[in-house]
Design a protein around this motif. Structure first.
Motif, PDB file in Angstrom:
ATOM      1  N   VAL A 231      -6.734   5.783   4.244  1.00 38.35           N
ATOM      2  CA  VAL A 231      -6.338   7.055   3.592  1.00 38.35           C
ATOM      3  C   VAL A 231      -5.658   8.077   4.602  1.00 38.35           C
ATOM      4  O   VAL A 231      -6.431   8.568   5.449  1.00 38.35           O
ATOM      5  N   GLY A 232      -4.728   8.828   4.405  1.00 41.70           N
ATOM      6  CA  GLY A 232      -4.356   9.783   5.478  1.00 41.70           C
ATOM      7  C   GLY A 232      -3.127   9.470   6.327  1.00 41.70           C
ATOM      8  O   GLY A 232      -2.308  10.272   6.879  1.00 41.70           O
ATOM      9  N   GLU A 233      -3.226   8.067   6.515  1.00 41.20           N
ATOM     10  CA  GLU A 233      -2.120   7.505   7.405  1.00 41.20           C
ATOM     11  C   GLU A 233      -1.033   7.314   6.787  1.00 41.20           C
ATOM     12  O   GLU A 233      -0.822   7.092   5.495  1.00 41.20           O
ATOM     13  N   ARG A 234       0.195   7.582   7.611  1.00 43.77           N
ATOM     14  CA  ARG A 234       1.404   7.257   7.129  1.00 43.77           C
ATOM     15  C   ARG A 234       2.011   6.140   8.024  1.00 43.77           C
ATOM     16  O   ARG A 234       2.316   6.362   9.344  1.00 43.77           O
ATOM     17  N   VAL A 235       2.181   4.884   7.463  1.00 43.97           N
ATOM     18  CA  VAL A 235       2.413   3.842   8.257  1.00 43.97           C
ATOM     19  C   VAL A 235       3.970   3.186   8.122  1.00 43.97           C
ATOM     20  O   VAL A 235       4.389   3.144   6.830  1.00 43.97           O
ATOM     21  N   LEU A 236       4.750   3.087   9.110  1.00 40.73           N
ATOM     22  CA  LEU A 236       6.238   2.647   9.372  1.00 40.73           C
ATOM     23  C   LEU A 236       6.145   1.453   9.761  1.00 40.73           C
ATOM     24  O   LEU A 236       5.889   1.225  10.820  1.00 40.73           O
ATOM     25  N   VAL A 237       6.700   0.509   8.916  1.00 43.59           N
ATOM     26  CA  VAL A 237       6.542  -0.867   9.240  1.00 43.59           C
ATOM     27  C   VAL A 237       8.105  -1.460   9.196  1.00 43.59           C
ATOM     28  O   VAL A 237       8.629  -1.264   8.064  1.00 43.59           O
ATOM     29  N   SER A 238       8.240  -2.212  10.303  1.00 43.60           N
ATOM     30  CA  SER A 238       9.964  -2.926  10.090  1.00 43.60           C
ATOM     31  C   SER A 238       9.503  -4.435   9.801  1.00 43.60           C
ATOM     32  O   SER A 238       8.583  -4.856  10.606  1.00 43.60           O
ATOM     33  N   ALA A 239      10.328  -4.964   9.469  1.00 40.59           N
ATOM     34  CA  ALA A 239      10.045  -6.566   9.100  1.00 40.59           C
ATOM     35  C   ALA A 239      11.286  -7.314   8.846  1.00 40.59           C
ATOM     36  O   ALA A 239      12.337  -6.770   8.494  1.00 40.59           O
TER      37      ALA A 239
END
Length: 413
Positions: A191-199
């Motif tokens: 909670v509180g993290e902003r995750v940018l994922v590429s796939a």
């Protein structure tokens, strides 16, 4: 005077499902341990389980009414209320019959019905004869459940009720308890993290109908996005072309080419606190893609001139500020050496190295094995496991990096 240790499951609500296996008696001791560690436990027995161990036994030990009949408890709507309130659902032991119902979504009793309404972690510990555990149908059902996010604790080898020796005995109680603890400790810890994922792959056009691409299915990146969302993070998934459904609660940005992926990631770089570059971006693209479909006889097919695409991971590394940056290294030889070189050269915080030629792993598979290497050159070698499970190990490794930074800052202050 030394303080008493805090119970591991204090305040946690757990649904313990018990099915009709000879190992049902072992669920009694599991219940004792859960209650001893502070858990509030609701026991759900199948009709067959109640023939092995009387419901009264579980009721006395849990201090709660035991649910056995979907229709008798309909007024209480337990198939909705129990999973809504639960922090985890644990089924131990689980029979082959239960695995089939869970995998296929059949709901003819209370335990199988509540699985269709739950959003909390599901932990299943099967127990059966060894031949049953190895049967292709059971293997398929277990794979389906793992793909959907259930944690399956494999049975262990030993003497079975049939008198044979094989893999079918319920896992040790300590193993099950450790799995429950790990799942509960992960709950909402992002909670509180902003995750940018590429796939996924990128597709670099040769002409309007042909392109250069690779074998990436996108399954690893999608698993990471889903795991991070389940643990409370806000997640944006920048995805190349795949056939996978977007995980619930994840914002998705569809791209096709490496250039489009670069732009999408750079636009969201400042927003992110963690960037996980799981995409298999094409290293090269046609220098002069045709604006019409090339015919077989056209001169252009005699040579296809390629040019390198921009190194997105390197660009992210150069422009990031305080973000954690994670890369992947898909290799066919000298796995760790090549991964470490990439980790250093691109100034990453963590790299996930996997041998794409390893049996049962790699592109397109639901399973993967990997070595995690962090910026301090610490290595964690992980065996073949479902990509959903590997995703959680990757997130755990990132959490440890965060903890190290915070500890260092507090010591400096």
């Amino acid at each position: 005077m030394q303080a008493e240790p805090i119970p591991k499951f204090l305040g946690k609500r757990i649904v313990l499902g018990v099915t009709g296996s000879i190992a049902a008696y072992k669920a009694v001791e599991l219940l004792r341990s859960l209650v001893r560690e502070g858990a509030h436990v609701n026991v759900v027995l199948t009709e067959a389980a109640a023939r092995f161990v009387a419901p009264l036994t579980f009721e006395v030990l849990s201090g709660q009414p035991v649910a056995t009949d979907l229709f008798a408890t309909h007024q209480e709507m337990l198939h909705l209320r129990l999973p809504e309130q639960a922090d985890a659902i644990v089924v131990a032991p689980a029979t082959a019959h239960f695995l089939a119902k869970a995998a296929l979504g059949l709901a003819d009793d209370l335990l199988s019905t509540l699985l269709l309404t739950t959003r909390c972690p599901l932990i299943i510990a099967p127990a059966m004869d060894g031949d049953m555990w190895a049967h292709p149908t059971v293997v398929s059902h277990v794979a389906q459940l793992r793909q959907r996010g259930a944690l399956i604790i494999d049975p262990v080898e030993g003497p079975l009720a049939s008198g044979r020796i094989g893999q079918g005995r319920l896992a040790e109680e300590t193993t099950i308890l450790a799995a429950i603890e790990a799942q509960l400790s992960r709950s909402r810890d992002w909670v509180g993290e902003r995750v940018l994922v590429s796939a996924g792959p990128t597709q670099e056009p040769i002409d309007p109908v042909r392109f250069i691409s690779n074998r990436s299915s996108g399954k690893m990146g999608y698993a990471i996005a889903q795991a991070a969302r389940e643990r409370g993070a806000a997640v944006t998934l920048v995805t190349g072309p795949t056939s996978l459904p977007i995980p619930a609660g994840v914002d998705a940005v569809a791209v096709t080419t490496a250039e489009e992926m670069e732009k999408a990631l750079m636009m969201r770089l400042a927003w992110a606190t963690v960037i996980i570059m799981a995409a298999a971006v094409a290293d090269f693209r046609p220098k002069h893609p045709a604006d019409h479909k090339l015919k077989k006889t056209e001169h252009a097919w005699k040579s296809l001139t390629l040019e390198p695409t921009r190194d997105i991971l390197h660009l992210l590394s150069k422009r990031r500020t305080s973000q954690i940056l994670v890369g992947f290294a898909a290799e066919t030889q000298n796995l760790v050496a090549h991964a470490k070189e990439k980790l250093i050269r691109k100034r990453l915080d963590l790299i996930v190295a996997n041998d794409v030629r390893a049996e049962g792993a790699g592109f397109g598979s639901d399973m993967n094995a990997a070595t995690l290497i962090d910026r301090d050159q610490r290595e964690i070698r992980l065996p073949l496991m479902p990509k959903r499970e590997l995703a959680h190990h990757i997130l755990d490794a990132i959490q440890r990096l965060r903890t190290d930074v915070r500890r260092t800052c507090s010591q400096t202050d």
